[in-house]
Design a protein around this motif. Structure first.
Motif, short mmCIF file in Angstrom:
data_model
loop_
_atom_site.label_atom_id
_atom_site.label_comp_id
_atom_site.label_asym_id
_atom_site.label_seq_id
_atom_site.Cartn_x
_atom_site.Cartn_y
_atom_site.Cartn_z
N LYS A 1 55.81 3.69 91.34
CA LYS A 1 56.88 2.62 91.24
C LYS A 1 57.86 2.77 92.31
O LYS A 1 58.93 1.92 92.35
N LEU A 2 57.63 3.60 93.25
CA LEU A 2 58.31 3.77 94.38
C LEU A 2 59.96 4.03 93.85
O LEU A 2 60.96 3.15 94.53
N SER A 3 60.09 4.92 93.19
CA SER A 3 61.42 5.37 92.63
C SER A 3 61.68 7.09 92.69
O SER A 3 60.67 7.77 92.54
N LEU A 4 62.92 7.19 92.99
CA LEU A 4 63.29 8.81 93.32
C LEU A 4 64.42 8.99 92.30
O LEU A 4 65.44 8.15 92.45
N VAL A 5 64.34 9.97 91.66
CA VAL A 5 65.64 10.69 90.86
C VAL A 5 65.96 11.89 91.61
O VAL A 5 65.35 12.92 91.33
N PHE A 6 66.85 11.79 92.20
CA PHE A 6 67.52 13.18 92.88
C PHE A 6 68.67 13.59 92.17
O PHE A 6 69.83 12.88 91.85
N THR A 7 68.84 14.95 91.73
CA THR A 7 69.78 15.70 90.93
C THR A 7 70.29 16.72 91.76
O THR A 7 69.51 17.70 92.18
N MET A 8 71.66 16.65 91.67
CA MET A 8 72.51 17.85 92.29
C MET A 8 73.33 18.35 91.30
O MET A 8 74.18 17.82 90.84
N SER A 9 73.38 19.71 90.88
CA SER A 9 74.00 20.33 90.06
C SER A 9 74.87 21.53 90.66
O SER A 9 74.42 22.39 91.26
N PHE A 10 76.33 21.28 90.33
CA PHE A 10 77.09 22.06 90.82
C PHE A 10 77.67 23.07 89.56
O PHE A 10 78.21 22.60 88.76
N LYS A 11 77.69 24.55 89.83
CA LYS A 11 77.91 25.57 88.77
C LYS A 11 79.12 26.29 89.23
O LYS A 11 79.63 26.37 90.42
N ASN A 12 79.99 26.63 88.26
CA ASN A 12 81.00 27.76 88.31
C ASN A 12 82.26 27.16 89.21
O ASN A 12 82.71 27.74 89.92
N ILE A 13 82.32 25.77 88.98
CA ILE A 13 83.40 25.11 89.88
C ILE A 13 84.76 25.72 89.46
O ILE A 13 85.68 25.99 90.43
#
Length: 155
Positions: A104-116
């Motif tokens: 499908k030529l798709s990307l799902v990129f996730t960035m998770s930030f903890k302890n802000i």
């Protein structure tokens, strides 16, 4: 004996359904969904989700970027760059993830930030309050939903 195990299992399920697992039922969540952008020939959409503690400070957040490509060569370049980001930038409090669909030529990129909230200095604490974050998104006309609290109760 078998009946005793069944009663124990039923009792355990009942207790968990009444009390829940931890304190997540009272958790404040803000989810903001950006409009789809197709100006570069790549359809891109960001969804950002924040979680807040009892004092309404952000504890963590994640940004999920969905990209849909028309050109396979461009798709492969972006995929390679994002895979490289994951390999070279992972830290204890920042987690990256990439899901790709070559058909499908798709990307799902996730960035998770903890302890802000734990890393924020006193000067920065004001910027990670739920009300402040929500107002920032409102100023940019980005649609947000709030769960666990009403907007009127934000401090």
């Amino acid at each position: 004996m078998k009946r005793k195990k069944q009663y124990t299992l039923i009792a355990l399920i009942s207790i968990l359904s009444l009390t829940g697992c931890g304190n997540k039922a009272n958790r404040i969540t803000l989810t903001c969904t950006g409009e789809k952008d197709n100006s570069s020939g790549i359809e891109v959409q960001n969804i950002t989700t924040y979680h807040f503690n009892e004092e309404q400070y952000a504890t963590d957040y994640s940004v999920v970027t969905t990209q849909k490509f028309k050109d396979k060569k461009v798709y492969k370049e972006y995929k390679s760059a994002q895979e490289n980001t994951i390999k070279t930038n992972s830290q204890e409090d920042i987690i990256y993830d990439l899901k790709s669909d070559d058909k499908k030529l798709s990307l799902v990129f996730t960035m998770s930030f903890k302890n802000i909230d734990k890393k924020a200095t006193d000067d920065k604490k004001k910027t990670i309050k739920a009300k402040s974050i929500l107002n920032t998104y409102k100023e940019r006309n980005i649609s947000c939903t709030l769960k666990g609290i009403t907007e009127k109760k934000l401090k």
